[in-house]
Design a protein around this motif. Structure first.
Motif, PDB file in Angstrom:
ATOM      1  N   GLN A   1       0.784  -1.584   0.226  1.00  0.00           N
ATOM      2  CA  GLN A   1      -0.344  -0.084   0.212  1.00  0.00           C
ATOM      3  C   GLN A   1       0.904   1.878  -0.307  1.00  0.00           C
ATOM      4  O   GLN A   1       0.989   1.910  -0.351  1.00  0.00           O
ATOM      5  N   ASP A   2       1.579   1.227   0.700  1.00  0.00           N
ATOM      6  CA  ASP A   2       2.951   2.496   1.035  1.00  0.00           C
ATOM      7  C   ASP A   2       3.324   3.021  -0.773  1.00  0.00           C
ATOM      8  O   ASP A   2       3.291   3.989  -0.626  1.00  0.00           O
ATOM      9  N   LYS A   3       3.957   1.589  -1.013  1.00  0.00           N
ATOM     10  CA  LYS A   3       4.742   1.633  -2.207  1.00  0.00           C
ATOM     11  C   LYS A   3       3.753   2.279  -3.665  1.00  0.00           C
ATOM     12  O   LYS A   3       3.441   3.460  -4.380  1.00  0.00           O
ATOM     13  N   VAL A   4       2.447   2.008  -3.514  1.00  0.00           N
ATOM     14  CA  VAL A   4       1.218   2.340  -4.592  1.00  0.00           C
ATOM     15  C   VAL A   4       0.601   3.659  -4.057  1.00  0.00           C
ATOM     16  O   VAL A   4       0.950   4.500  -5.000  1.00  0.00           O
ATOM     17  N   PHE A   5       0.796   4.523  -2.871  1.00  0.00           N
ATOM     18  CA  PHE A   5       0.429   5.746  -2.672  1.00  0.00           C
ATOM     19  C   PHE A   5       1.781   6.298  -2.744  1.00  0.00           C
ATOM     20  O   PHE A   5       1.234   7.578  -3.028  1.00  0.00           O
ATOM     21  N   GLU A   6       2.585   6.466  -2.815  1.00  0.00           N
ATOM     22  CA  GLU A   6       3.856   7.215  -2.987  1.00  0.00           C
ATOM     23  C   GLU A   6       3.935   7.654  -4.048  1.00  0.00           C
ATOM     24  O   GLU A   6       4.324   8.037  -5.238  1.00  0.00           O
ATOM     25  N   SER A   7       3.693   6.151  -4.707  1.00  0.00           N
ATOM     26  CA  SER A   7       3.511   6.314  -6.612  1.00  0.00           C
ATOM     27  C   SER A   7       2.642   7.498  -7.145  1.00  0.00           C
ATOM     28  O   SER A   7       3.102   8.268  -7.883  1.00  0.00           O
ATOM     29  N   ILE A   8       1.016   6.703  -6.520  1.00  0.00           N
ATOM     30  CA  ILE A   8       0.375   8.458  -7.237  1.00  0.00           C
ATOM     31  C   ILE A   8       0.673   9.205  -6.098  1.00  0.00           C
ATOM     32  O   ILE A   8      -0.354  10.771  -7.262  1.00  0.00           O
ATOM     33  N   ALA A   9       0.879   9.773  -5.273  1.00  0.00           N
ATOM     34  CA  ALA A   9       1.653  11.116  -4.833  1.00  0.00           C
ATOM     35  C   ALA A   9       2.146  11.882  -5.621  1.00  0.00           C
ATOM     36  O   ALA A   9       2.180  12.926  -5.504  1.00  0.00           O
ATOM     37  N   SER A  10       3.002  10.858  -5.957  1.00  0.00           N
ATOM     38  CA  SER A  10       3.857  11.304  -6.903  1.00  0.00           C
ATOM     39  C   SER A  10       3.769  12.546  -8.213  1.00  0.00           C
ATOM     40  O   SER A  10       4.927  13.175  -8.222  1.00  0.00           O
ATOM     41  N   LEU A  11       2.155  12.202  -8.516  1.00  0.00           N
ATOM     42  CA  LEU A  11       1.835  12.969  -9.814  1.00  0.00           C
ATOM     43  C   LEU A  11       1.833  14.069  -9.737  1.00  0.00           C
ATOM     44  O   LEU A  11       1.985  14.686  -8.484  1.00  0.00           O
ATOM     45  N   ASN A  12       2.704  15.007 -10.885  1.00  0.00           N
ATOM     46  CA  ASN A  12       2.140  16.847 -10.372  1.00  0.00           C
ATOM     47  C   ASN A  12       1.944  16.975 -12.282  1.00  0.00           C
ATOM     48  O   ASN A  12       1.735  16.468 -12.422  1.00  0.00           O
TER      49      ASN A  12
END
Length: 290
Positions: free
Chosen positions: A164-175
């Motif tokens: 879950q952390d890996k998925v969340f960090e991946s999505i949160a990195s979008l800009n």
């Protein structure tokens, strides 16, 4: 405009005249019901009954211009007394453009939904906190859930906690400069098994670059992952046999270029794996012949 309870128009301003295309004398000689197309009269009667009961009403209704053109207006009506006589004041605002834009948007959304629903890929939209706002039929089929079980619920519980952390960090990195990313992670299948998914997530921003939501397209890649794992296991098994053989083993390609050697082969020639080359073998052969 102002009108009495019999529908007789008492007064209008210039804006209303511009909407309808009548002169003021023409408007004053017209009754309110005659300004509506026949199909709008039921709503007109409802509005009149509502204002009689409550004193005010807000509604949308169609009107007819002098040239026969129909337009949609938003009306706010209330009644009060003038010289002891009850009259109705109606504030009319032409919203034809807005209604046309809403209809165009609705048609666009219908076409979008038709395309999305016909896809075999899983498609979803969600807020930054992971709350699902849309899922297509393929998504529902895969997780064996109805839309009501998915919409307004978070998707993270469908993913093993360790991922879950890996998925969340991946999505949160979008800009706005990097709005899209593709990643692979595990999910819980409806039968409880662990499967692998590949998802392409795109962040959606408004005109001020404020994050609105995400749209994601996913595929089940479990079979590919299983094939990769079998290949890895096969290669490890081969490497074990290759390295542990007491016989010298050398690998060459079709052009006789050296590829690899096991430890027994390296020990026989006295070379390390980094130094052994085809030219060395050729030279060694020539030296032995001489």
């Amino acid at each position: 405009f102002l009108h009495d309870f019999e529908g007789n128009i008492i007064d209008v301003n210039q804006k209303v005249l511009g909407y309808f295309g009548y002169t003021k004398p023409e408007m004053l000689a017209t009754k309110i019901p005659l300004l509506h197309p026949p199909e709008a009269l039921t709503k007109y009667k409802w509005a009149f009954e509502t204002i009689t009961r409550y004193g005010f009403v807000n509604f949308e209704i169609d009107f007819i211009k002098k040239n026969g053109e129909v337009f949609t207006a938003e009306v706010s009506s209330s009644f009060f007394k003038i010289d002891g006589k009850q009259v109705v004041q109606g504030i009319v605002r032409d919203i034809t453009d807005r209604k046309q834009a809403e209809e165009a948007l609705s048609e666009s959304e219908k076409r979008y939904r038709a395309v999305v629903e016909s896809q075999s890929e899983m498609i979803c939209r969600f807020f930054p906190d992971g709350t699902l706002t849309f899922v297509n039929e393929a998504y529902c089929r895969y997780f064996d859930k109805g839309r009501e079980e998915l919409i307004e619920h978070k998707f993270m519980p469908l993913i093993p906690e360790s991922d879950q952390d890996k998925v969340f960090e991946s999505i949160a990195s979008l800009n706005p400069n990097t709005p899209e990313i593709t990643h692979e992670h595990r999910v819980f299948a409806p039968n409880g098994e662990i499967c692998w998914h590949k998802w392409t997530n795109r962040a959606i921003f408004d005109d001020q670059n404020n994050l609105m939501e995400y749209q994601a397209v996913g595929w089940d890649i479990t079979k590919r992952k299983q094939a990769e794992e079998k290949l890895r296991e096969s290669e490890e098994k081969y490497r074990g046999i290759f390295d542990e053989s007491i016989a010298a083993v050398y690998l060459f390609d079709e052009k006789k270029n050296f590829l690899d050697s096991n430890q027994a082969g390296l020990d026989l020639l006295g070379y390390s794996r980094e130094r052994i080359k085809i030219p060395f073998l050729k030279n060694s052969s020539k030296e032995r012949r001489s």
